[in-house]
Design an enzyme around this catalytic site. Structure first.
Site, PDB file in Angstrom:
ATOM      1  N   TYR A 439       0.813  -1.231   0.000  1.00  0.00           N
ATOM      2  CA  TYR A 439       0.000   0.000   0.000  1.00  0.00           C
ATOM      3  C   TYR A 439       0.840   1.273   0.000  1.00  0.00           C
ATOM      4  O   TYR A 439       2.026   1.228   0.265  1.00  0.00           O
ATOM      5  CB  TYR A 439      -1.085  -0.008   1.072  1.00  0.00           C
ATOM      6  CG  TYR A 439      -0.767  -0.155   2.537  1.00  0.00           C
ATOM      7  CD1 TYR A 439       0.468   0.086   3.078  1.00  0.00           C
ATOM      8  CD2 TYR A 439      -1.806  -0.538   3.403  1.00  0.00           C
ATOM      9  CE1 TYR A 439       0.687  -0.037   4.443  1.00  0.00           C
ATOM     10  CE2 TYR A 439      -1.586  -0.663   4.767  1.00  0.00           C
ATOM     11  CZ  TYR A 439      -0.342  -0.409   5.276  1.00  0.00           C
ATOM     12  OH  TYR A 439      -0.134  -0.527   6.613  1.00  0.00           O
ATOM     13  N   GLU A 440       0.226   2.367  -0.364  1.00  0.00           N
ATOM     14  CA  GLU A 440       0.930   3.639  -0.610  1.00  0.00           C
ATOM     15  C   GLU A 440       2.028   3.482  -1.666  1.00  0.00           C
ATOM     16  O   GLU A 440       3.055   4.159  -1.608  1.00  0.00           O
ATOM     17  CB  GLU A 440       1.533   4.201   0.690  1.00  0.00           C
ATOM     18  CG  GLU A 440       0.546   4.457   1.801  1.00  0.00           C
ATOM     19  CD  GLU A 440      -0.484   5.535   1.462  1.00  0.00           C
ATOM     20  OE1 GLU A 440      -0.269   6.293   0.511  1.00  0.00           O
ATOM     21  OE2 GLU A 440      -1.520   5.586   2.159  1.00  0.00           O
ATOM     22  N   GLY A 441       1.752   2.645  -2.655  1.00  0.00           N
ATOM     23  CA  GLY A 441       2.725   2.438  -3.733  1.00  0.00           C
ATOM     24  C   GLY A 441       3.576   1.213  -3.468  1.00  0.00           C
ATOM     25  O   GLY A 441       4.347   1.189  -2.507  1.00  0.00           O
TER      26      GLY A 441
END
Lengths: 598, 598
Positions: A439-441
């Site tokens: 998550y978050e890239g």
């Protein structure tokens, strides 16, 4: 059963002995930040993390968040813990003072955050997302939004979310389809479905402030046509009281591998008349705003990696000290020993410890640079610091989280068969850590950012500065004329040379052979993380050696620092040349297969 | 939703193109093993794995095995699948023909086993344990035991278990406390508690035959005082019918991270009058017998690693072909593409594919050597083969399983956020794989066995033979005068040199500095696995290059083999020198810390 203990001594080492606190204290607005105050903050945070959050970690995992008719019920004890969190003022720690924040530097709040994540990452996610939403409103919101939301969000009375992902738009936000239609009164009607919304619905607070990406009519295709909206769960009246329920609904929550207590929501906006939303900043600039927040969020996820690694290490260490099994190799006695005496168990524990300390020191180096980039009175220094921060964010995020998965998995291994039994607790850390590289890239996204925007774009200038810093440390190690430091210098020097080759390769080939270079993006991220981790521990070893010479107290702590750095040099830094080889030689083969040949 | 497909073409490549089947077919008793017959067996096994076992994998994970009042209920469909397994004769595949086995060589049964594990590892565990128990009775049981149990166990009508572990005796079997008191009739009364007993209780068959380690009165302390007993769940009458229930009871089953459908039992022996047991072989030689079985079991767990890796790869590949996200880097078009077009996704997939194929080829090389060690008419050759098998077992077990955890984790990563959602299925492979580095001897135990008994004890003779084989392949690669093969030769050559240094270090230092050398045991195991995996893929590349020149068919398959070997050379083999460094330099630091300094 092992409980979390805040690693205060190592945190103080990073703050004080590595000099970051001194550095930050010289910044405007940070002059009052005495060591006593910092100690008090860390101690209190540690008490709360250990006493309140840690005991809820296992029960939260077992019970999980539950969806009932559009409501989400957090596990037993969650509400009370969150109330204490708000009462303690923890949510406001690093926020701007205008709306009630405490304005503490990132250096301090990063360590406090590490504690929340070490104690209970599922809990820590809630304020993490709230901070992101606060930041978006602070930076780009108009006065109305600021006055309506910031005080309540900074105090923690209301939480915030980030609504980016849709089923067809994950890493590729250009594919966002949610739409926002302007009303005459300046508000918008927002329609669309968002998925993977962390704490998108819960029972901890009276209101939830959703930050939502959507397209206005006639917006350009792709990322340049996305706008950012504030969509509260309950509309807020002019006097600040809560009005009617907005047209946003939690359709379901996900059944996940880990972070069970953190509700991951599917949110439907505008099933009826449209959810009322307020534009943040200007139309079509939403992605740009999101990226401001995203950098902070990515850093925070890196901190999750540090906290989870520390927690997994503590549990494994505790088990290894208690569990008696077998006799000691190379020793005459046939007495049974604790497994911490076994060479392979020591190797695993030191590998966990060394990398965790390297990650913590690296994160604090970046956090101190964030503070300087924001507050330094010297503009040129601010720019230098910001360039360093921009370069390092994908490393703190990508490298620390990848390490945390491996470290949590080693934690399971230290437990042997017991590690596979859920009641032991070690497996939960692996399950929880496994999301952090996504998550978050994802790590792939971080690595692409690193080699493209952060290395190739400035022709390796920013990373060249880091390499220069590391070379200086190598010289200092050699000058110290100590066999252990000399060995560390050799490994670090070899790592730095490998990194230089890698950077030269990227700078020369990125434009002409971007696909082949991109195959090596993640190996490059691992290489960079590995070497900067070695840099941090080498600095630690230098300081520790000086302290060992100068002082008679805490010899055990400082000698452990030296040993840990040496271990890292031989067990982790040693991978650097191979990673450079992979980057430089390994691009073409991955591109040579047809899609059907896989 | 992706379903398992038996990787028949790659299996045939290993059997036919790599020459193992020809080799085995020259052994006494294997002359009839035509390619048609082998193809038919693999095809039928593939159908059963795909059609029956694979569809139960997810439902089995969700439902799990359930304990109800001492009974264990397997998930829906399990009984029917097991009936088909028995009817299909699959249990008898590699067993001795005297009691109804089919006597097929290990080379074939290893590939069939891979399919069970690829399709459903929780199911595959049941016959795996039964085979271990059969082997113990075949090799060391008296006529009574053989006639009472073997036919039913070989057919699969009854299953078998291995009861080693007790709460205080995991890796250290010297600590076993279960006891067996002789009765006048030659049987024993067995008392004690065993934990972690795979399929220790279930509802698939009428009887379960437990093989149990226990101590007879007056037995020596430690491993030389352990005896092996057969303790059936139901006593067997002289006519073969089932008699009364024995005094063994399933107290509970474990709540585990993975393999939910495989019941892991706590068994209580002798809560009442003592469980009736029959001695296998002689008293106090139980551990020796267990080790005979354990080698087979360790090899089988290595095969689990191969099967799980193949499964995780297939699922990730399928998702990467279907999932459309983003545009292609380095290409003008802004069309959205399937993520298999992204360089980092290709890297992950090839990393999964290359290592899986390397592991399969290695396992088959070892399986063929097992067959030769058992059947070859030349005694000297048998001994050479046995030495090779003994050397490689810890590598097949330790390396393949460690890789499988990493490969399954990469499989999650390829799925991005969806990988973390349990419904997707990718997370289950990671949860299931996580046990394989632990049971039947942790990676640390395998590595200690490798460096001590398998390398230091014979002064590196057996591993020297393998190194010589690899050097010959390097020469062949260079002689082929093909740029791709030359590059592979360079990496393999470098890997072999690193391995030689490592072996020389172990041989010189094991006796004098056993603890420091032991710190590097797992790095050495990883180094050895990495290099022999490269050897297997280098051989594959040589064959593929010849086929590409000679034939016009299957060019895609053979060119993929070449590319895969090249990828492995640059992305995996490149780690070898760093691992050798870790082994040679990294021992002392892990020993330098006091237990309190961790």
């Amino acid at each position: 059963m092992s409980e979390y203990t805040a690693p205060l001594r190592d945190m103080q080492f990073v703050l004080n002995e590595l000099g970051h606190l001194d550095h930050v204290r010289r910044l405007p607005g940070c002059e009052e930040l005495g060591s006593d105050l910092v100690d008090a903050i860390l101690n209190e945070a540690g008490k709360y993390a250990q006493g309140v959050l840690s005991p809820l970690n296992v029960s939260g995992d077992r019970e999980g968040a539950r969806w009932v008719d559009g409501q989400v019920i957090t596990p037993k004890g969650w509400r009370e813990a969150y109330e204490q969190f708000v009462e303690g003022g923890w949510n406001a720690l690093s926020c701007d003072t205008t709306f009630g924040g405490q304005g503490l530097p990132r250096l301090i709040s990063a360590l406090v955050e590490e504690m929340w994540n070490g104690a209970n990452v599922s809990f820590g996610l809630c304020p993490m997302l709230t901070r992101g939403a606060i930041e978006a409103i602070e930076l780009r919101g108009g006065d109305l939004l600021k006055h309506t939301y910031l005080a309540k969000m900074i105090s923690g009375e209301w939480t915030g979310t980030m609504n980016l992902t849709e089923p067809q738009a994950g890493s590729d936000l250009a594919a966002v389809r949610s739409r926002a239609e302007p009303r005459d009164d300046g508000t918008y009607r927002v329609f669309g479905q968002k998925i993977f919304i962390t704490y998108g619905e819960h029972d901890l607070t009276d209101n939830i402030v959703h930050l939502v990406l959507a397209r206005v009519p006639g917006a350009p295709e792709g990322v340049k046509g996305i706008s950012l909206f504030v969509v509260p769960k309950f509309l807020v009246e002019a006097d600040g009281s809560l009005g009617e329920r907005n047209d946003v609904r939690c359709v379901s929550i996900e059944h996940k591998l880990g972070i069970h207590a953190s509700p991951t929501a599917v949110l439907a906006f505008g099933d009826k008349q449209g959810a009322t939303g307020w534009l943040v900043g200007e139309e079509n600039r939403g992605l740009e705003y999101m990226f401001i927040m995203m950098n902070a969020a990515r850093f925070s996820v890196g901190i999750e990696g540090v906290g989870l690694s520390e927690r997994a290490y503590q549990r494994a260490r505790s088990y290894a000290r208690d569990r008696v099994q077998g006799t000691e190799v190379g020793v005459k006695s046939r007495d049974k020993v604790a497994i911490i005496r076994h060479p392979d168990v020591r190797r695993m524990l030191l590998s966990m410890k060394a990398r965790t300390e390297a990650m913590r020191a690296l994160a604090c180096t970046v956090a101190a640079a964030m503070d300087s980039a924001e507050r330094n009175s010297d503009r040129q220094q601010r720019e230098l610091d910001q360039a360093f921060v921009d370069l390092m964010i994908p490393v703190v995020k990508g490298w620390s989280t990848e390490q945390s998965v491996d470290i949590a998995s080693l934690g399971v291994q230290v437990h042997g068969g017991m590690g596979f039994i859920e009641e032991t607790g070690a497996a939960q850390h692996l399950r929880d850590a496994r999301i952090t590289t996504i998550y978050e890239g994802t790590t792939g996204i971080q690595a692409a950012d690193l080699i493209g925007r952060k290395i190739a774009r400035d022709q390796g200038r920013a990373i060249g500065w880091v390499i220069e810093q590391m070379r200086q440390v190598t010289h200092q190690l050699l000058a110290a004329d100590d066999p252990s430091l000399t060995a560390i210098a050799a490994s670090l020097g070899q790592g730095v040379r490998a990194l230089e080759q890698a950077v030269a390769f990227i700078v020369s080939n990125y434009d002409s052979r971007v696909a082949a270079v991109s195959v090596g993006a993640v190996p490059m991220l691992e290489l960079f993380g590995t070497v900067v981790g070695g840099w941090q521990l080498a600095r630690s070893a230098l300081v520790a050696q000086q302290c060992l010479k100068a002082a008679s107290f805490e010899q055990d702590f400082y000698s452990a620092k030296l040993v840990t750095a040496r271990f890292y040099a031989d067990h982790v830094l040693s991978r650097a040349p191979g990673l450079a080889h992979t980057l430089i030689q390994g691009g073409d083969s991955a591109l040579a297969l047809g899609d059907d040949q896989f």
